[in-house]
Design a protein around this motif. Structure first.
Motif, PDB file in Angstrom:
ATOM      1  N   TYR A 289       0.354  -0.537   0.207  1.00 41.18           N
ATOM      2  CA  TYR A 289      -0.029   0.122  -0.007  1.00 41.18           C
ATOM      3  C   TYR A 289       0.983   1.273  -0.235  1.00 41.18           C
ATOM      4  CZ  TYR A 289      -2.995   3.399   1.714  1.00 41.18           C
ATOM      5  OH  TYR A 289      -3.588   5.001   2.040  1.00 41.18           O
ATOM      6  N   PHE A 290       1.409   1.568   0.497  1.00 39.22           N
ATOM      7  CA  PHE A 290       2.900   2.525   0.877  1.00 39.22           C
ATOM      8  C   PHE A 290       3.680   2.807  -0.198  1.00 39.22           C
ATOM      9  CE2 PHE A 290       2.756   2.011   5.831  1.00 39.22           C
ATOM     10  CZ  PHE A 290       1.726   2.299   6.357  1.00 39.22           C
ATOM     11  N   THR A 291       3.559   1.340  -0.946  1.00 40.52           N
ATOM     12  CA  THR A 291       4.804   2.026  -2.489  1.00 40.52           C
ATOM     13  C   THR A 291       3.814   1.848  -3.146  1.00 40.52           C
ATOM     14  OG1 THR A 291       5.093  -0.087  -2.740  1.00 40.52           O
ATOM     15  CG2 THR A 291       6.670   0.702  -1.061  1.00 40.52           C
ATOM     16  N   THR A 292       2.833   1.974  -3.854  1.00 35.54           N
ATOM     17  CA  THR A 292       1.666   1.679  -4.645  1.00 35.54           C
ATOM     18  C   THR A 292       0.972   2.779  -4.712  1.00 35.54           C
ATOM     19  OG1 THR A 292       0.452  -0.212  -3.631  1.00 35.54           O
ATOM     20  CG2 THR A 292       2.552  -0.246  -5.518  1.00 35.54           C
ATOM     21  N   SER A 293       0.167   3.743  -3.347  1.00 35.06           N
ATOM     22  CA  SER A 293      -0.539   4.159  -3.478  1.00 35.06           C
ATOM     23  C   SER A 293      -0.065   5.975  -3.380  1.00 35.06           C
ATOM     24  CB  SER A 293      -0.830   4.283  -1.715  1.00 35.06           C
ATOM     25  OG  SER A 293      -1.801   5.431  -1.381  1.00 35.06           O
ATOM     26  N   ASP A 294      -1.823   6.362  -4.412  1.00 33.86           N
ATOM     27  CA  ASP A 294      -0.756   7.750  -5.214  1.00 33.86           C
ATOM     28  C   ASP A 294      -1.285   8.991  -3.958  1.00 33.86           C
ATOM     29  OD1 ASP A 294      -0.839   6.523  -7.591  1.00 33.86           O
ATOM     30  OD2 ASP A 294      -3.209   6.653  -7.948  1.00 33.86           O
ATOM     31  N   THR A 295      -1.591   8.242  -2.278  1.00 38.19           N
ATOM     32  CA  THR A 295      -1.769   9.364  -2.125  1.00 38.19           C
ATOM     33  C   THR A 295      -0.781   9.647  -1.075  1.00 38.19           C
ATOM     34  OG1 THR A 295      -2.328   7.835  -0.349  1.00 38.19           O
ATOM     35  CG2 THR A 295      -3.724   9.005  -1.232  1.00 38.19           C
ATOM     36  N   ASN A 296      -0.509  11.107  -0.062  1.00 40.76           N
ATOM     37  CA  ASN A 296       0.505  11.001   0.544  1.00 40.76           C
ATOM     38  C   ASN A 296       0.881  10.652   1.782  1.00 40.76           C
ATOM     39  OD1 ASN A 296       2.077  12.544  -1.731  1.00 40.76           O
ATOM     40  ND2 ASN A 296       0.813  14.172  -0.813  1.00 40.76           N
ATOM     41  N   VAL A 297       2.109   9.768   2.312  1.00 39.93           N
ATOM     42  CA  VAL A 297       1.314   8.479   3.522  1.00 39.93           C
ATOM     43  C   VAL A 297       2.718   9.735   4.405  1.00 39.93           C
ATOM     44  CG1 VAL A 297       1.968   6.505   4.596  1.00 39.93           C
ATOM     45  CG2 VAL A 297       1.083   6.605   2.566  1.00 39.93           C
ATOM     46  N   ASP A 298       2.423   9.930   5.512  1.00 41.81           N
ATOM     47  CA  ASP A 298       2.536  10.482   6.474  1.00 41.81           C
ATOM     48  C   ASP A 298       4.294   9.434   6.863  1.00 41.81           C
ATOM     49  OD1 ASP A 298       4.207  11.388   8.962  1.00 41.81           O
ATOM     50  OD2 ASP A 298       2.096  11.323  10.481  1.00 41.81           O
ATOM     51  N   THR A 374       9.799   8.996  -3.168  1.00 40.17           N
ATOM     52  CA  THR A 374       9.191   8.225  -4.573  1.00 40.17           C
ATOM     53  C   THR A 374       9.212   6.693  -4.479  1.00 40.17           C
ATOM     54  OG1 THR A 374      11.652   7.110  -5.703  1.00 40.17           O
ATOM     55  CG2 THR A 374      10.713   9.510  -6.480  1.00 40.17           C
ATOM     56  N   LYS A 375       8.393   5.982  -5.292  1.00 42.77           N
ATOM     57  CA  LYS A 375       7.318   5.258  -4.841  1.00 42.77           C
ATOM     58  C   LYS A 375       7.714   4.112  -5.821  1.00 42.77           C
ATOM     59  CE  LYS A 375       3.239   7.112  -3.007  1.00 42.77           C
ATOM     60  NZ  LYS A 375       4.137   8.380  -3.203  1.00 42.77           N
ATOM     61  N   PRO A 376       8.508   2.858  -4.795  1.00 43.14           N
ATOM     62  CA  PRO A 376       9.472   1.543  -6.384  1.00 43.14           C
ATOM     63  C   PRO A 376       8.063   0.585  -6.762  1.00 43.14           C
ATOM     64  CG  PRO A 376       9.893   0.784  -3.652  1.00 43.14           C
ATOM     65  CD  PRO A 376       9.363   2.596  -3.926  1.00 43.14           C
TER      66      PRO A 376
END
Length: 453
Positions: A289-298, A374-376
């Motif tokens: 979820y963290f690496t593929t989500s389009d939303t900004n994660v804290d 960035t999201k791998p």
């Protein structure tokens, strides 16, 4: 008993004339010019049972008891065949907890068979018939097994709408029918649908129902498949929760009260390792979820996840160090049969290695995401052979055979190949690795388990 009622000599009786009963020889015989045979009676015993029962409408002893005796003999044969089935597919895994639980599978089957619901009876019959058909190479027996499985499913569906829906027998039937799906499903993934229902039964029953008795045995039996199910759906496994971890590592009992070893350090180590492995599907789902989500994660959330992963990894490494690969001492093995000790250790070590490699990969992805901003890409590109091999490396999965793209076998296929049942101890090995030893990426990059490898 039948015999003549007349007191005359035997010859007069045979001639149907009145005897004068003169002794030692009657005068009627002497006057007739024949030697009198005397008066000794020869009694004959005649079975009048059928005549009497036809006259009075009562069944014969054979007619009354033979069907019951035959039915009981079949039940006993089915129970013994089920034990053979267990020992064939799960020899080591069953041995890992058989002596550590209050009631194992065979005690449960033998002691409660007469009270079992039809769903459970047909499940046992389907599994034993499938094994018989595969062993003998008889497709007709396999077809019968599939019919039995269908009847079991029908009875289970009806049972789930009754007050017995959460009973031990209902869960046992669901698990055995799920085992049938693993062995002879309509597709390689059909067992997952069944496992989804089993997961709901476990959750509805709650952790306390699985800390003792047959409930604990049922939990230990299906837990590797619950982990694989969670990986396949990329969602947390409920067994990773604290209450379920306590149920999994519940206090053990010995077979005899005077036994000097009342537990098994090896068995407890396997349980503790499983509790950490059960958290891995959740780690995987959150990382994805963290690496593929389009939303900004804290950033604090991924950092907290990394901390949990590191803690589980440390525990797994410590448990791995407790497992001596060969010849573990008797004090460590405890009540588990020594002949299975090395196999249990090796299987658990393999599962731990797979879990540690997975956690290392997840931490790498999370740190890359945090450091670079960035999201791998978590999903491997199957056109890139190196990425596919890397995925298999950290899941501990051996390369699939050349038939990996073969379409699933249909139950209605006329060209039934019995080779699909020649899986040997693959299910045993899969169970020993706590659901970690047979993971491979599907088209979406999610781990997938196949029973037919």
């Amino acid at each position: 008993m039948g015999g003549p009622h007349s007191k005359g000599c035997l010859q007069c009786i045979r001639r149907k004339i009145k005897c004068d009963q003169t002794r030692p020889e009657c005068l009627r015989c002497m006057n007739w010019g024949s030697k009198c045979p005397g008066y000794n009676r020869v009694h004959k015993f005649r079975d009048q049972t059928r005549h009497i029962t036809r006259k009075h409408g009562q069944p014969t002893m054979d007619e009354a008891f033979a069907p019951n005796l035959i039915h009981e003999a079949i039940n006993i044969q089915t129970q013994e065949s089920f034990e053979i089935w267990l020992n064939y597919h799960f020899p080591s895994y069953i041995a890992s907890f058989n002596s550590r639980v209050e009631m194992n599978w065979m005690n449960f089957i033998r002691s409660r068979w007469s009270t079992f619901p039809q769903a459970l009876i047909w499940a046992v019959r389907a599994l034993t018939s499938l094994r018989m058909g595969a062993t003998r190479g008889n497709k007709e027996i396999i077809a019968c097994a599939r019919h039995m499985y269908g009847r079991g499913i029908q009875h289970l569906a009806a049972l789930l709408h009754t007050r017995a829906a959460l009973a031990d027998e209902t869960l046992a039937a669901a698990i055995l029918l799920g085992g049938y799906e693993v062995l002879d499903g309509s597709s390689d993934r059909s067992w997952i649908v069944h496992s989804h229902g089993i997961r709901h039964l476990f959750c509805a029953r709650g952790p306390s129902a699985h800390t003792h008795g047959i409930g604990r045995t049922l939990l230990l039996s299906w837990r590797p498949y619950l982990v694989a199910d969670a990986f396949i759906h990329a969602q947390p496994c409920f067994l990773g929760g604290f209450e379920w971890a306590c149920a999994t590592a519940a206090p053990e009992t010995s077979r005899t009260k005077d036994q000097w070893q009342k537990t098994s350090v090896l068995g407890q180590t396997m349980d503790y390792a499983f509790n950490e492995v059960a958290k891995c599907p959740g780690y995987y789902a959150m990382t994805k979820y963290f690496t593929t989500s389009d939303t900004n994660v804290d950033p604090s959330t991924p950092n907290a996840l990394v901390g949990c992963i590191l803690k589980s990894r440390e525990s797994l490494v410590q448990l791995h160090g407790m497992l001596m690969e060969t010849n573990p001492p008797a004090s460590f093995v405890g009540v588990i049969p020594p002949m299975y000790a090395t196999t249990l250790v090796q299987g658990t070590r393999h599962g731990i290695n797979s879990a540690v490699a997975l956690l290392d990969q997840l931490m790498t992805l999370l740190k890359y995401c945090l450091n670079k901003g960035t999201k791998p890409v978590l999903v491997p590109d199957f056109d890139d052979k190196s990425q596919e091999d890397q995925w298999r490396l950290f899941t501990g999965f051996q390369a699939l055979n050349t038939n990996k793209n073969q379409s699933p076998l249909s139950r209605d296929s006329e060209e039934l190949s019995l080779a699909i049942y020649a899986i040997g101890d693959q299910l045993d090995k899969f169970s020993l690795t706590m659901g970690m030893g047979s993971l491979s990426p599907d088209a979406c990059g999610c781990p997938q388990f196949s029973a037919r490898i």
